[in-house]
Scaffold this motif. Structure first.
Motif, mmCIF file in Angstrom:
data_model
loop_
_atom_site.group_PDB
_atom_site.id
_atom_site.type_symbol
_atom_site.label_atom_id
_atom_site.label_comp_id
_atom_site.label_asym_id
_atom_site.label_seq_id
_atom_site.Cartn_x
_atom_site.Cartn_y
_atom_site.Cartn_z
ATOM 1 N N UNK A 1 -1.629 -7.230 3.791
ATOM 2 C CA UNK A 1 -0.825 -8.390 4.212
ATOM 3 C C UNK A 1 -1.385 -9.076 5.452
ATOM 4 N N UNK A 2 -2.096 -8.341 6.298
ATOM 5 C CA UNK A 2 -2.667 -8.958 7.499
ATOM 6 C C UNK A 2 -3.883 -9.818 7.162
ATOM 7 N N UNK A 3 -4.431 -9.670 5.962
ATOM 8 C CA UNK A 3 -5.611 -10.434 5.551
ATOM 9 C C UNK A 3 -5.283 -11.635 4.677
ATOM 10 N N UNK A 4 -4.240 -11.531 3.905
ATOM 11 C CA UNK A 4 -3.992 -12.553 2.888
ATOM 12 C C UNK A 4 -2.503 -12.809 2.686
ATOM 13 N N UNK A 5 -2.222 -13.975 2.184
ATOM 14 C CA UNK A 5 -0.839 -14.357 1.879
ATOM 15 C C UNK A 5 -0.652 -14.509 0.364
ATOM 16 N N UNK B 1 -11.433 -1.519 3.102
ATOM 17 C CA UNK B 1 -12.576 -2.408 2.867
ATOM 18 C C UNK B 1 -12.315 -3.495 1.840
ATOM 19 N N UNK B 2 -11.819 -3.094 0.685
ATOM 20 C CA UNK B 2 -11.747 -4.031 -0.429
ATOM 21 C C UNK B 2 -10.731 -5.147 -0.194
ATOM 22 N N UNK B 3 -9.593 -4.837 0.381
ATOM 23 C CA UNK B 3 -8.536 -5.835 0.572
ATOM 24 C C UNK B 3 -9.031 -7.011 1.414
ATOM 25 N N UNK B 4 -9.822 -6.753 2.423
ATOM 26 C CA UNK B 4 -10.357 -7.840 3.258
ATOM 27 C C UNK B 4 -11.287 -8.735 2.435
ATOM 28 N N UNK B 5 -12.090 -8.139 1.558
ATOM 29 C CA UNK B 5 -12.960 -8.926 0.680
ATOM 30 C C UNK B 5 -12.119 -9.729 -0.313
ATOM 31 N N UNK B 6 -11.088 -9.098 -0.831
ATOM 32 C CA UNK B 6 -10.180 -9.764 -1.764
ATOM 33 C C UNK B 6 -9.561 -11.002 -1.118
ATOM 34 N N UNK B 7 -9.190 -10.890 0.145
ATOM 35 C CA UNK B 7 -8.558 -12.007 0.853
ATOM 36 C C UNK B 7 -9.485 -13.218 0.921
ATOM 37 N N UNK B 8 -10.773 -12.990 1.065
ATOM 38 C CA UNK B 8 -11.741 -14.088 1.141
ATOM 39 C C UNK B 8 -12.062 -14.683 -0.231
ATOM 40 N N UNK B 9 -11.568 -14.078 -1.256
ATOM 41 C CA UNK B 9 -11.858 -14.506 -2.627
ATOM 42 C C UNK B 9 -11.060 -15.755 -3.024
ATOM 43 N N UNK B 10 -9.922 -15.982 -2.404
ATOM 44 C CA UNK B 10 -9.133 -17.177 -2.681
ATOM 45 C C UNK B 10 -8.075 -17.033 -3.752
ATOM 46 N N UNK C 1 -11.683 -18.463 -9.471
ATOM 47 C CA UNK C 1 -10.393 -17.994 -9.974
ATOM 48 C C UNK C 1 -9.365 -18.053 -8.852
ATOM 49 N N UNK C 2 -8.175 -18.497 -9.161
ATOM 50 C CA UNK C 2 -7.099 -18.571 -8.167
ATOM 51 C C UNK C 2 -5.906 -17.687 -8.543
#
Length: 145
Positions: free
Chosen positions: A89-93, A54-63, A30-31
């Protein structure tokens, strides 16, 4: 991927549900997410801390590239979600937009009106299938007790 919050959960079940959403998203590549948290019960401090730490960092790796959030009915939850997203914001764009209505959120995620109609048809069919006896659910019934 479209998902809607259905009711209150204990902290453990809250964590398990959100981790399962990430797993499902990774497995299905899913994108985009269209998330309806309008009926989510007020988030407690423990849920907010876990989401941010915790969760936001995992979310960032989800794509996930685009996240359309239906505005929570509760102002507390809206502010909590904005805080969680800011901390991530530091984990994902990921592109994030808040919406007050479903058609506007779907339009933002779609490339054309044909996409909108196709997705609405798919979701209607999936929702209908999910209500049939014996339908598989993303979360087992015992998690929802």
């Amino acid at each position: 991927m479209r998902w809607q919050w259905q009711g209150p959960l204990s902290l453990l079940r809250f964590q398990m549900a959100l981790e399962r959403l990430l797993l499902f998203s990774r497995q299905n590549k899913a994108r985009q997410w269209l998330v309806d948290i309008s009926k989510m019960p007020p988030l407690g401090n423990d849920e907010q801390a876990w989401l941010s730490q915790r969760w936001v960092a995992q979310f960032a790796r989800c794509g996930i590239q685009n996240l359309a959030l239906m505005l929570p009915d509760d102002l507390h939850n809206q502010l909590a979600m904005e805080h969680v997203l800011d901390s991530g914001r530091c984990y994902t764009q990921v592109n994030v937009q808040f919406f007050g209505d479903f058609p506007a959120a779907l339009d933002w995620l779609s490339k054309s009106s044909d996409d909108v109609q196709r997705l609405e048809h798919e979701w209607f069919a999936a929702r209908l299938a999910a209500t049939r006896p014996g339908a598989a659910a993303l979360l087992p019934d015992e998690w929802l007790d």
